[in-house]
Design a protein around this motif. Structure first.
Motif, PDB file in Angstrom:
ATOM      1  N   TRP A   3      37.638  83.291  -0.253  1.00  0.00           N
ATOM      2  CA  TRP A   3      37.952  82.336   0.299  1.00  0.00           C
ATOM      3  C   TRP A   3      37.458  82.243   1.829  1.00  0.00           C
ATOM      4  O   TRP A   3      37.210  81.028   2.154  1.00  0.00           O
ATOM      5  CB  TRP A   3      39.640  82.197   0.561  1.00  0.00           C
ATOM      6  CG  TRP A   3      40.383  81.993  -0.938  1.00  0.00           C
ATOM      7  CD1 TRP A   3      40.708  83.163  -1.809  1.00  0.00           C
ATOM      8  CD2 TRP A   3      40.366  80.875  -1.689  1.00  0.00           C
ATOM      9  NE1 TRP A   3      41.287  82.499  -2.737  1.00  0.00           N
ATOM     10  CE2 TRP A   3      40.806  81.021  -2.725  1.00  0.00           C
ATOM     11  CE3 TRP A   3      39.955  79.705  -1.210  1.00  0.00           C
ATOM     12  CZ2 TRP A   3      41.277  80.048  -3.664  1.00  0.00           C
ATOM     13  CZ3 TRP A   3      40.050  78.393  -2.320  1.00  0.00           C
ATOM     14  CH2 TRP A   3      40.763  78.915  -3.444  1.00  0.00           C
ATOM     15  N   LYS A   4      37.289  83.243   2.427  1.00  0.00           N
ATOM     16  CA  LYS A   4      36.525  83.272   3.883  1.00  0.00           C
ATOM     17  C   LYS A   4      35.373  82.735   3.949  1.00  0.00           C
ATOM     18  O   LYS A   4      34.836  82.049   4.771  1.00  0.00           O
ATOM     19  CB  LYS A   4      36.907  84.600   4.452  1.00  0.00           C
ATOM     20  CG  LYS A   4      36.520  84.602   5.875  1.00  0.00           C
ATOM     21  CD  LYS A   4      36.767  85.764   6.522  1.00  0.00           C
ATOM     22  CE  LYS A   4      37.966  86.092   6.697  1.00  0.00           C
ATOM     23  NZ  LYS A   4      38.185  87.451   7.523  1.00  0.00           N
ATOM     24  N   CYS A  96      41.183  76.884   3.184  1.00  0.00           N
ATOM     25  CA  CYS A  96      40.525  78.415   2.630  1.00  0.00           C
ATOM     26  C   CYS A  96      40.916  79.400   3.715  1.00  0.00           C
ATOM     27  O   CYS A  96      41.445  80.375   3.105  1.00  0.00           O
ATOM     28  CB  CYS A  96      39.013  78.106   2.508  1.00  0.00           C
ATOM     29  SG  CYS A  96      38.639  77.247   1.263  1.00  0.00           S
ATOM     30  N   ILE A  99      44.597  80.213   2.989  1.00  0.00           N
ATOM     31  CA  ILE A  99      44.623  80.784   1.603  1.00  0.00           C
ATOM     32  C   ILE A  99      44.139  82.380   1.722  1.00  0.00           C
ATOM     33  O   ILE A  99      45.118  83.258   1.429  1.00  0.00           O
ATOM     34  CB  ILE A  99      44.125  80.138   0.436  1.00  0.00           C
ATOM     35  CG1 ILE A  99      44.591  78.777   0.147  1.00  0.00           C
ATOM     36  CG2 ILE A  99      43.847  81.221  -0.927  1.00  0.00           C
ATOM     37  CD1 ILE A  99      43.993  78.014  -0.912  1.00  0.00           C
ATOM     38  N   ASP A 100      43.329  82.556   2.226  1.00  0.00           N
ATOM     39  CA  ASP A 100      42.923  83.798   2.767  1.00  0.00           C
ATOM     40  C   ASP A 100      43.863  84.611   3.584  1.00  0.00           C
ATOM     41  O   ASP A 100      43.892  85.872   3.448  1.00  0.00           O
ATOM     42  CB  ASP A 100      41.403  83.843   3.592  1.00  0.00           C
ATOM     43  CG  ASP A 100      40.968  85.410   3.596  1.00  0.00           C
ATOM     44  OD1 ASP A 100      40.695  85.884   2.690  1.00  0.00           O
ATOM     45  OD2 ASP A 100      40.736  85.726   4.954  1.00  0.00           O
TER      46      ASP A 100
END
Length: 109
Positions: A3-4, A96, A99-100
């Motif tokens: 995600w990162k 994103c 989420i990470d």
């Protein structure tokens, strides 16, 4: 971790988007606020009969990226601008990263 990486890719893609806008603006001749699909080319020709100059305008088809889309109507063309595309990339990158961050918090517990 994925995600990162996706977030970094989205945020880095904003730089080439701005580069394309600057390149298209230079090609068009001025900074473009709206995306353009035609370009007016004016040529000046000397009139042999009357001795003056005559301007002739022609339109060149093409696409030049502007800050905003070329239309107000709801269609796929609403994304043909730096602001909508950049906002989408920025938003996707922020989601994103969020989420990470949430995954890291849940994995620590």
């Amino acid at each position: 971790m994925k995600w990162k990486v996706l977030a970094v890719i989205c945020l880095v893609m904003i730089i080439p988007l701005l580069g394309v806008w600057l390149h298209d603006s230079n090609d068009y001749g001025s900074k473009l606020f709206f995306s353009k699909e035609k370009k007016e080319i004016t040529t000046t020709v000397k009139d042999d009969l009357f001795g003056g100059n005559v301007s002739k305008s022609e339109w060149k088809e093409g696409f030049w990226l502007g800050l905003l889309p070329p239309t107000d109507k709801l269609s796929y063309r609403i994304m043909l601008g730096v602001v909508p595309l950049g906002s989408t990339l920025l938003g996707l990158g922020a989601i994103c990263l969020f989420i990470d961050y949430r995954k890291k918090i849940t994995n620590k517990k």
